[in-house]
Design a protein around this motif. Structure first.
Motif, PDB file in Angstrom:
ATOM      1  N   ASP A 151       0.929  -1.288   0.036  1.00 40.66           N
ATOM      2  CA  ASP A 151      -0.251  -0.240   0.277  1.00 40.66           C
ATOM      3  C   ASP A 151       1.165   0.944  -0.150  1.00 40.66           C
ATOM      4  OD1 ASP A 151      -2.521  -1.155   0.400  1.00 40.66           O
ATOM      5  OD2 ASP A 151      -1.917  -2.034   2.024  1.00 40.66           O
ATOM      6  N   GLU A 152       0.206   2.442  -0.215  1.00 43.91           N
ATOM      7  CA  GLU A 152       0.762   3.496  -0.482  1.00 43.91           C
ATOM      8  C   GLU A 152       0.966   4.121   1.209  1.00 43.91           C
ATOM      9  OE1 GLU A 152      -0.949   6.139  -3.086  1.00 43.91           O
ATOM     10  OE2 GLU A 152      -2.095   7.027  -0.758  1.00 43.91           O
ATOM     11  N   LEU A 153       2.334   5.101   1.250  1.00 41.94           N
ATOM     12  CA  LEU A 153       1.902   5.888   2.344  1.00 41.94           C
ATOM     13  C   LEU A 153       2.393   7.416   2.431  1.00 41.94           C
ATOM     14  CD1 LEU A 153       2.873   5.145   5.474  1.00 41.94           C
ATOM     15  CD2 LEU A 153       5.207   4.921   4.746  1.00 41.94           C
ATOM     16  N   ASP A 154       1.614   7.864   2.761  1.00 42.57           N
ATOM     17  CA  ASP A 154       1.525   9.124   3.346  1.00 42.57           C
ATOM     18  C   ASP A 154       1.264   9.985   1.682  1.00 42.57           C
ATOM     19  OD1 ASP A 154       0.960   9.478   5.913  1.00 42.57           O
ATOM     20  OD2 ASP A 154       3.870  10.140   5.997  1.00 42.57           O
ATOM     21  N   GLY A 155       1.000   9.582   0.969  1.00 40.33           N
ATOM     22  CA  GLY A 155       0.224   9.749  -0.555  1.00 40.33           C
ATOM     23  C   GLY A 155       1.304   9.183  -1.482  1.00 40.33           C
ATOM     24  N   LYS A 156       3.273   8.857  -0.935  1.00 37.95           N
ATOM     25  CA  LYS A 156       3.854   8.451  -1.892  1.00 37.95           C
ATOM     26  C   LYS A 156       3.228   6.864  -2.074  1.00 37.95           C
ATOM     27  CE  LYS A 156       6.141  12.226  -0.391  1.00 37.95           C
ATOM     28  NZ  LYS A 156       7.209  12.337   0.030  1.00 37.95           N
ATOM     29  N   PRO A 157       3.968   6.749  -3.393  1.00 31.35           N
ATOM     30  CA  PRO A 157       3.056   5.502  -4.042  1.00 31.35           C
ATOM     31  C   PRO A 157       4.485   4.148  -3.620  1.00 31.35           C
ATOM     32  CG  PRO A 157       4.513   6.342  -5.768  1.00 31.35           C
ATOM     33  CD  PRO A 157       4.415   7.443  -4.597  1.00 31.35           C
ATOM     34  N   ALA A 158       3.586   2.745  -3.015  1.00 34.84           N
ATOM     35  CA  ALA A 158       4.685   2.024  -2.964  1.00 34.84           C
ATOM     36  C   ALA A 158       5.807   1.535  -3.339  1.00 34.84           C
ATOM     37  CB  ALA A 158       3.996   0.129  -2.363  1.00 34.84           C
ATOM     38  N   GLY A 159       7.677   1.757  -2.475  1.00 32.38           N
ATOM     39  CA  GLY A 159       8.575   1.630  -3.963  1.00 32.38           C
ATOM     40  C   GLY A 159       9.318   2.869  -3.752  1.00 32.38           C
ATOM     41  N   THR A 160       8.644   3.955  -3.673  1.00 30.83           N
ATOM     42  CA  THR A 160       9.151   5.368  -3.359  1.00 30.83           C
ATOM     43  C   THR A 160      10.766   4.574  -2.102  1.00 30.83           C
ATOM     44  OG1 THR A 160       7.193   6.525  -3.344  1.00 30.83           O
ATOM     45  CG2 THR A 160       9.471   7.573  -2.765  1.00 30.83           C
ATOM     46  N   MET A 161      11.328   5.271  -2.226  1.00 33.76           N
ATOM     47  CA  MET A 161      12.609   5.478  -1.553  1.00 33.76           C
ATOM     48  C   MET A 161      13.881   6.514  -1.719  1.00 33.76           C
ATOM     49  SD  MET A 161      14.801   1.593  -2.603  1.00 33.76           S
ATOM     50  CE  MET A 161      13.392   0.624  -2.320  1.00 33.76           C
ATOM     51  N   HIS A 162      14.180   6.644  -0.111  1.00 37.71           N
ATOM     52  CA  HIS A 162      15.756   7.766  -0.185  1.00 37.71           C
ATOM     53  C   HIS A 162      16.459   7.150   0.546  1.00 37.71           C
ATOM     54  CE1 HIS A 162      13.331  10.638  -2.611  1.00 37.71           C
ATOM     55  NE2 HIS A 162      12.770  10.151  -1.563  1.00 37.71           N
ATOM     56  N   ILE A 163      17.916   7.456  -0.397  1.00 33.25           N
ATOM     57  CA  ILE A 163      18.806   6.361   0.497  1.00 33.25           C
ATOM     58  C   ILE A 163      20.412   7.783   1.026  1.00 33.25           C
ATOM     59  CG2 ILE A 163      20.783   4.549   0.753  1.00 33.25           C
ATOM     60  CD1 ILE A 163      18.418   3.177  -1.283  1.00 33.25           C
ATOM     61  N   ALA A 164      20.601   6.998   1.788  1.00 35.22           N
ATOM     62  CA  ALA A 164      21.700   8.258   2.295  1.00 35.22           C
ATOM     63  C   ALA A 164      22.749   7.806   2.809  1.00 35.22           C
ATOM     64  CB  ALA A 164      21.253   9.703   3.126  1.00 35.22           C
ATOM     65  N   VAL A 165      23.783   7.438   2.792  1.00 38.42           N
ATOM     66  CA  VAL A 165      24.866   7.767   3.307  1.00 38.42           C
ATOM     67  C   VAL A 165      25.803   8.742   3.455  1.00 38.42           C
ATOM     68  CG1 VAL A 165      27.713   6.530   2.976  1.00 38.42           C
ATOM     69  CG2 VAL A 165      24.917   5.590   1.947  1.00 38.42           C
ATOM     70  N   ALA A 166      26.318   9.084   4.996  1.00 32.98           N
ATOM     71  CA  ALA A 166      26.914   9.749   6.171  1.00 32.98           C
ATOM     72  C   ALA A 166      28.573   9.638   5.856  1.00 32.98           C
ATOM     73  CB  ALA A 166      25.667  10.729   7.094  1.00 32.98           C
ATOM     74  N   GLY A 167      29.039  10.145   5.452  1.00 34.65           N
ATOM     75  CA  GLY A 167      30.471   9.894   6.176  1.00 34.65           C
ATOM     76  C   GLY A 167      31.641  10.783   6.257  1.00 34.65           C
ATOM     77  N   PRO A 168      32.415  10.764   6.332  1.00 32.41           N
ATOM     78  CA  PRO A 168      33.457  11.620   7.260  1.00 32.41           C
ATOM     79  C   PRO A 168      33.586  13.071   6.238  1.00 32.41           C
ATOM     80  CG  PRO A 168      34.865   9.263   7.229  1.00 32.41           C
ATOM     81  CD  PRO A 168      33.265   9.037   6.501  1.00 32.41           C
ATOM     82  N   ASN A 169      33.550  12.773   4.537  1.00 28.48           N
ATOM     83  CA  ASN A 169      34.238  14.130   3.546  1.00 28.48           C
ATOM     84  C   ASN A 169      31.923  14.271   3.213  1.00 28.48           C
ATOM     85  OD1 ASN A 169      37.065  13.174   3.795  1.00 28.48           O
ATOM     86  ND2 ASN A 169      35.864  11.179   2.511  1.00 28.48           N
ATOM     87  N   GLY A 170      31.666  14.210   3.520  1.00 26.78           N
ATOM     88  CA  GLY A 170      30.193  14.421   3.383  1.00 26.78           C
ATOM     89  C   GLY A 170      28.670  13.025   3.174  1.00 26.78           C
ATOM     90  N   VAL A 171      27.859  13.635   2.789  1.00 25.84           N
ATOM     91  CA  VAL A 171      26.688  13.037   2.089  1.00 25.84           C
ATOM     92  C   VAL A 171      26.216  12.824   1.089  1.00 25.84           C
ATOM     93  CG1 VAL A 171      23.956  12.701   2.768  1.00 25.84           C
ATOM     94  CG2 VAL A 171      25.596  13.923   4.344  1.00 25.84           C
ATOM     95  N   VAL A 172      26.349  11.667   0.398  1.00 18.93           N
ATOM     96  CA  VAL A 172      25.617  10.831  -0.894  1.00 18.93           C
ATOM     97  C   VAL A 172      24.258  10.367  -0.420  1.00 18.93           C
ATOM     98  CG1 VAL A 172      27.882  10.406  -1.835  1.00 18.93           C
ATOM     99  CG2 VAL A 172      26.854   8.951  -0.946  1.00 18.93           C
ATOM    100  N   THR A 173      23.667  10.657  -1.793  1.00 15.92           N
ATOM    101  CA  THR A 173      21.981  10.141  -1.501  1.00 15.92           C
ATOM    102  C   THR A 173      21.799   9.373  -2.602  1.00 15.92           C
ATOM    103  OG1 THR A 173      21.203  12.862  -2.084  1.00 15.92           O
ATOM    104  CG2 THR A 173      21.488  12.349   0.020  1.00 15.92           C
ATOM    105  N   GLY A 174      20.852   8.216  -2.713  1.00 10.01           N
ATOM    106  CA  GLY A 174      20.344   7.594  -4.341  1.00 10.01           C
ATOM    107  C   GLY A 174      19.114   7.159  -3.826  1.00 10.01           C
ATOM    108  N   MET A 175      18.041   7.073  -4.789  1.00 11.26           N
ATOM    109  CA  MET A 175      16.579   7.453  -4.763  1.00 11.26           C
ATOM    110  C   MET A 175      16.302   5.463  -5.395  1.00 11.26           C
ATOM    111  SD  MET A 175      15.066  10.168  -6.451  1.00 11.26           S
ATOM    112  CE  MET A 175      13.294   9.525  -6.198  1.00 11.26           C
ATOM    113  N   GLY A 176      15.548   5.203  -4.344  1.00 10.26           N
ATOM    114  CA  GLY A 176      15.527   3.612  -6.138  1.00 10.26           C
ATOM    115  C   GLY A 176      14.376   3.910  -7.084  1.00 10.26           C
TER     116      GLY A 176
END
Lengths: 411, 411
Positions: free
Chosen positions: A353-378
């Protein structure tokens, strides 16, 4: 040399067991440089065993049979071979003595005596792990190896008894290396590899696995050094084409590769995950030395728990729980709270099912490290909740890998 | 009806994977009352696939094929069937549209188009879990079912698409119910069931699954009502024998059963796990409505993180991190800190190496709830790290189930 495997036993055809004997033998034959073109399973029925064996001998030089050499009425392998080659089974006095010795002090059921029989074309293959010896039959330029179906008896008999007797007939050895690829579909990988896919020695083939696309390079040569050289030459070409998409070889996983990189640098990792519900931490901890670099994880299925672990409520309220901003806040928060060099976060909608109006499968990913943050999406909804979870885990670990390898620019 | 299975794929003949698809299909065919006499594996070579298929059609009424329906050049199942029945493959416009929709926004390699082809004798078998639909071919009183080799795509296609199309050819209908059993080995379950195992209609058989022992009761009759009645009668007997070991039926899991019980009571759950490294939370969140009862989890791979979440350092120092006392402290701490009705903890040695002098496989589990705490232990080292993790998860969820069902006495 062309080989064929016949696995005998009605329990296979009822699905009570899987034919892992065939898998073991197939691996071994490949490493011996023997071509295997057919595997057959047949039930405990003499007519059908004979017919399957007849056909195998027509098209192959070597037939490896497992199962059907026990003492009971439905063990029909010896009888079937004898019928086909037209030779009579006779009790061998040495085998009989050995067999009776196994029953020392107990009455041996007479039906067991058939385990002590041979035909003129058969040598015996000793079986110290069980009561049924195997047969090594040579007749009319063909070889039949008949072994028990019990895996531990068969494994030893194959490696220590059958393979040495086959050695004079084998030419060359095989060397194989697998390149593990993440971030591109199987058909595109194959298309990119182009002419390499059509080479015959080494052969190059792609396989879709749950966590990667595997590119398998195999070469055959007189020596294993020569075979390895052929593989290495093709590997150079494949690496030129696929570059950073290749994350490892053979048994490497994204978890083992990132774990090893972190351990080599004495760096540590923590995660905060909602969409993946613990699967990210579980995948990381499947790597056996993970306790050296993985400190802990938070499965934050509620906003309260995210806030408790340092994610500003303001960020969640403003951008929503499934957003890049919240993912970044989660990665930074877990890194700070648990006190590790790197923090990974995954937030999204596992579905169905969807959540808060966002469709199933939506995803946000982040990696925080010593040099800052990188992000990705599904890339949106896969076919099931567990596929979504697995896909998000792979994407997150690959993002960490690219960060550690310096292939993405942290902000 | 006589059936035969053909599994296509060079990776089988190289021993890279075992043919578990054949095992699944063999079980299903047996439960449908279809006789299976032959299983064959063949590599990605059209001449050999055609020859194997020709022979199968000579001696069987139904041929079930898996593998070789992907987009790449070595996927040859469609081509082989077409060659054998003498019909030309044509792109079906509806299938093409569906296929292109899967690539929305991305270029579809042209070679994928062959996944949208049909021949006049073939109906399509939809595949919502992947890009390759199957074929259901009827020609000259014979049936060929061709499906993908990816197990999860194939399982669904077989059960939901192929079996219903086969129903008219099977004599009578089959009704099946699976009783899911946790806490006893397969052979002991079989022994306890005694005479039931030898009945012929319904048939009763046991299967070891990763999360349970399944007791499958199947009956065949003219109507599904009659078949269901036969199954229910055997079920009553099986339940008398196995009692509380049965936690559910059919597709129930320990996660879905415990989740449903908690949701019915409006109660909530949290976990703190070390040994299982996130797999407990991940298993709980595989149940699709889990966000209604599961609030969060802590993967506490360090003592600091345990302490940060309320586990007294004194307990860990006095009894060790792998101890019943620490397990109890963890379950109570996570229940309090996250504020849920129930808290589960798992601590142990995942292996393969020992930890603090405790052997790999040692595990302590606790469930803290409104009426107190119950604890459990694991039975020692299984065959691998991931087996240990999975086994601990099953044990923990079963302990929660027994607590919720009032079958254990909390202290």
């Amino acid at each position: 040399m062309r080989a064929e495997i016949i696995s005998c036993g009605t329990e296979l055809l009822l699905g009570h067991i899987s034919d892992t004997n065939a898998t073991f033998l197939a691996q071994s034959l490949a490493s011996l440089g023997v071509d295997l073109y057919h595997v057959s399973q047949v039930g405990d029925n003499q007519e059908r065993v004979v017919e399957t064996l007849r056909r195998a001998l027509e098209r192959s030089d070597l037939v490896v049979m497992t199962g059907g050499v026990g003492p009971t009425e439905d063990d029909l392998t010896r009888e079937s071979i004898s019928a086909l080659v037209g030779e009579e089974m006779r009790v061998d006095p040495v085998l009989e003595q050995e067999l009776r010795a196994r029953f020392a002090g107990r009455d041996m059921p007479e039906r067991n005596l058939k385990q002590a029989t041979l035909i003129p074309s058969a040598q015996t293959l000793p079986n110290p792990r069980g009561s049924a010896p195997g047969w090594f039959v040579q007749k009319d330029q063909k070889i039949i190896v008949a072994m028990p179906g019990v895996p531990r008896e068969m494994y030893r008999m194959w490696e220590e008894e059958a393979v040495p007797r086959l050695a004079p007939y084998l030419g060359g050895t095989i060397f194989t290396r697998i390149l593990r690829v993440y971030g591109m579909g199987e058909s595109t990988v194959e298309e990119r590899l182009g002419e390499l896919i059509h080479s015959s020695n080494p052969t190059v083939a792609t396989y879709a696995k749950p966590d990667a696309v595997d590119v398998r390079i195999s070469a055959k040569s007189a020596t294993s050094e020569e075979a390895e050289k052929l593989v290495s030459e093709a590997e150079v070409q494949a690496r030129e084409i696929l570059g950073a998409l290749i994350f490892g070889t053979n048994k490497d996983t994204l978890a083992s590769v990132t774990g090893s990189l972190l351990q080599a640098r004495h760096q540590t990792l923590s995660v905060m995950e909602s969409l993946t519900g613990g699967l990210l931490a579980s995948t990381i901890t499947d790597f056996k030395t993970s306790s050296s670099h993985f400190i802990g994880g938070i499965v934050s299925y509620s906003t309260d728990l995210k806030a408790q672990f340092g994610v500003p409520r303001e960020t969640i309220e403003r951008y929503g729980v499934v957003s890049e901003e919240t993912a970044i806040a989660m990665a930074k928060a877990v890194r700070m709270e648990i006190g590790t060099d790197f923090g990974i976060s995954v937030t999204g909608v596992a579905g169905p099912d969807e959540l808060d109006g966002k469709p199933a499968g939506t995803m946000h990913i982040a990696v925080a490290g010593p040099n800052g943050v990188v992000t990705g999406m599904g890339p949106g909804w896969r076919s099931s909740r567990s596929d979504n979870k697995r896909h998000a885990v792979n994407t997150a670990l690959n993002l960490l890998r690219l960060y550690l390898e310096g292939r993405v620019e942290p902000k």
